[in-house]
Design an enzyme around this catalytic site. Sequence first.
Site, PDB file in Angstrom:
ATOM      1  N   LYS A 168      50.991 -42.150  28.442  1.00 43.98           N
ATOM      2  CA  LYS A 168      51.639 -43.250  29.150  1.00 43.98           C
ATOM      3  C   LYS A 168      53.118 -42.954  29.336  1.00 43.98           C
ATOM      4  O   LYS A 168      53.756 -42.361  28.461  1.00 43.98           O
ATOM      5  CB  LYS A 168      51.464 -44.558  28.357  1.00 43.98           C
ATOM      6  CG  LYS A 168      50.017 -44.985  28.222  1.00 43.98           C
ATOM      7  CD  LYS A 168      49.430 -45.395  29.557  1.00 43.98           C
ATOM      8  CE  LYS A 168      47.936 -45.634  29.461  1.00 43.98           C
ATOM      9  NZ  LYS A 168      47.353 -46.060  30.730  1.00 43.98           N
ATOM     10  N   ASP A 197      50.698 -41.358  33.138  1.00 44.36           N
ATOM     11  CA  ASP A 197      50.182 -42.594  33.745  1.00 44.36           C
ATOM     12  C   ASP A 197      51.239 -43.680  33.588  1.00 44.36           C
ATOM     13  O   ASP A 197      51.579 -44.068  32.468  1.00 44.36           O
ATOM     14  CB  ASP A 197      48.886 -42.994  33.029  1.00 44.36           C
ATOM     15  CG  ASP A 197      48.237 -44.227  33.647  1.00 44.36           C
ATOM     16  OD1 ASP A 197      48.811 -44.800  34.598  1.00 44.36           O
ATOM     17  OD2 ASP A 197      47.149 -44.615  33.177  1.00 44.36           O
ATOM     18  N   GLU A 223      49.813 -40.554  37.533  1.00 45.66           N
ATOM     19  CA  GLU A 223      48.881 -41.647  37.828  1.00 45.66           C
ATOM     20  C   GLU A 223      49.602 -42.968  38.012  1.00 45.66           C
ATOM     21  O   GLU A 223      50.503 -43.301  37.248  1.00 45.66           O
ATOM     22  CB  GLU A 223      47.869 -41.741  36.676  1.00 45.66           C
ATOM     23  CG  GLU A 223      46.837 -42.842  36.827  1.00 45.66           C
ATOM     24  CD  GLU A 223      45.733 -42.720  35.778  1.00 45.66           C
ATOM     25  OE1 GLU A 223      45.352 -41.569  35.450  1.00 45.66           O
ATOM     26  OE2 GLU A 223      45.269 -43.749  35.274  1.00 45.66           O
ATOM     27  N   GLU A 249      42.442 -47.259  40.105  1.00 43.09           N
ATOM     28  CA  GLU A 249      41.689 -48.035  39.113  1.00 43.09           C
ATOM     29  C   GLU A 249      41.747 -49.528  39.421  1.00 43.09           C
ATOM     30  O   GLU A 249      40.951 -50.295  38.903  1.00 43.09           O
ATOM     31  CB  GLU A 249      42.199 -47.751  37.696  1.00 43.09           C
ATOM     32  CG  GLU A 249      43.603 -48.226  37.433  1.00 43.09           C
ATOM     33  CD  GLU A 249      44.097 -47.837  36.042  1.00 43.09           C
ATOM     34  OE1 GLU A 249      44.419 -46.649  35.849  1.00 43.09           O
ATOM     35  OE2 GLU A 249      44.162 -48.700  35.162  1.00 43.09           O
ATOM     36  N   ASP A 272      36.838 -47.069  39.259  1.00 43.12           N
ATOM     37  CA  ASP A 272      36.188 -47.351  37.968  1.00 43.12           C
ATOM     38  C   ASP A 272      34.796 -47.894  38.253  1.00 43.12           C
ATOM     39  O   ASP A 272      34.658 -48.850  39.028  1.00 43.12           O
ATOM     40  CB  ASP A 272      37.034 -48.365  37.187  1.00 43.12           C
ATOM     41  CG  ASP A 272      36.514 -48.582  35.774  1.00 43.12           C
ATOM     42  OD1 ASP A 272      35.285 -48.803  35.615  1.00 43.12           O
ATOM     43  OD2 ASP A 272      37.319 -48.535  34.832  1.00 43.12           O
ATOM     44  N   HIS A 299      38.090 -43.493  36.847  1.00 40.08           N
ATOM     45  CA  HIS A 299      38.782 -44.149  35.730  1.00 40.08           C
ATOM     46  C   HIS A 299      37.713 -44.716  34.792  1.00 40.08           C
ATOM     47  O   HIS A 299      36.634 -45.109  35.245  1.00 40.08           O
ATOM     48  CB  HIS A 299      39.642 -45.280  36.304  1.00 40.08           C
ATOM     49  CG  HIS A 299      40.262 -46.192  35.290  1.00 40.08           C
ATOM     50  ND1 HIS A 299      39.714 -47.411  34.942  1.00 40.08           N
ATOM     51  CD2 HIS A 299      41.386 -46.072  34.558  1.00 40.08           C
ATOM     52  CE1 HIS A 299      40.498 -47.999  34.051  1.00 40.08           C
ATOM     53  NE2 HIS A 299      41.519 -47.214  33.797  1.00 40.08           N
ATOM     54  N   GLU A 332      37.470 -39.392  31.814  1.00 39.61           N
ATOM     55  CA  GLU A 332      38.503 -40.095  31.041  1.00 39.61           C
ATOM     56  C   GLU A 332      37.879 -40.600  29.749  1.00 39.61           C
ATOM     57  O   GLU A 332      36.916 -41.373  29.765  1.00 39.61           O
ATOM     58  CB  GLU A 332      39.076 -41.265  31.839  1.00 39.61           C
ATOM     59  CG  GLU A 332      40.006 -42.108  30.980  1.00 39.61           C
ATOM     60  CD  GLU A 332      40.987 -42.950  31.758  1.00 39.61           C
ATOM     61  OE1 GLU A 332      40.695 -43.304  32.907  1.00 39.61           O
ATOM     62  OE2 GLU A 332      42.060 -43.242  31.182  1.00 39.61           O
TER      63      GLU A 332
HETATM   64 MG   LIG Z   1      45.484 -45.565  34.416  1.00 39.48          MG
END
Ligand SMILES: [Mg+2]
Length: 379
Positions: A168, A197, A223, A249, A272, A299, A332
């Site tokens: 992140k 991300d 991302e 996502e 997703d 995702h 993922e």
């Molecule tokens: Mg993400």
Amino acid sequence: MKVTGVTCHILQSKVEKPFVSARGWVYATRASCIVEITTDEGITGWGECYGPAAVNRTLIETQYAPRVIGRDPFDVEVVWEDLYNRIKDYGAQGFSITALSGIDIALWDIMGRAMAKPIHKLIGGAYRRSVQAYATGLYFIDMDRLVEEAVEEALAYKEQGFRAIKMKIGLGDPKLDFRRVAAVREAIGPDVALAVDANHCFSVPQAIRLGRMLEPLDLLWFEEPISPEDHAGYAEVTRTLDMAIAGGENDFTRWGFRDIIATKAMDIVQPDVCAAGGISELRKIATLASAFGVECVPHAWGSAIGLAATVQFLAALPDQPPAFRPLPPMLEFEQTPNPLGDLLATVPIVQRQGIVTVPDGPGLGIEIDREILNRFKVA
Ligand SMILES: [Mg+2]
């Protein structure tokens, strides 16, 4: 075969160490709406919906279930179109589609069980028997040790054998973001792939500025740099930066992805399966992406059911592009402790040396542990 019942289970579990992403939400619990569909032949299928569970359940119970009961699960796409066309005037995106995703996945699970085949054998076949997993983690936990904790966590994934990690970013200070990513890159070395991300926390100029700082660190992708509504902004970031830009996502259905893909606003789309419309719709989104030369790397962030559905889908997703030594789409695999992911299946999907074997049992390839289901059921 006919559907006889549609039941929603809301499962919730506590998170031991609450964590934060760039959106600033503290994840102190994990919850999910699990969909159980029963049939007159005694076959039960399972699905999962992404996002706030109570809303998904309300949508399914009030809008969808009455139209699914009595239908043949093998009419899965007929059912999908019927439910979508019933709801789209009020919600062509968001909850109406996450709720629909859970039903679609459960119908595919039923079909697989009825045929004694894993879902991937019903949607094109096995391009691969195992998938490379990337570890999703490196959230913000200890605000006084943001760099150190990221390095320690990344090294632990490398130790476990992961060949790719996603961390992140979005700490409100590009220098701190850069320092943290650079420290992780240095710690894991050049041979472990690293993605970042931002959970759509930046403006276009902020994303481009940070992206330029990060590019020398050889990142797999950047991302959700910016907000999902801003497709033109995505195109600008994608054109400006050399590194791959990923997102999706928070996008839904073939129509939601159409313009993103046709304008190549992202290099990689990440639908997703529990959000964008289930297995039926992910196949269409992936086909659109393939036609426009955009990569599709789903995702995944849910329980064992969402993970199993994603693995089944990935097994049947062609290499993008095909090559002598292709770079197959990765799975993922979130690493924050989540009992709904670890315990809900009697035999959990696990990684070994960063590789996940595709389950070849019928349907989703997992069996649900009823005792665990009941233990975490709150409604
Ligand atoms: Mg993400």
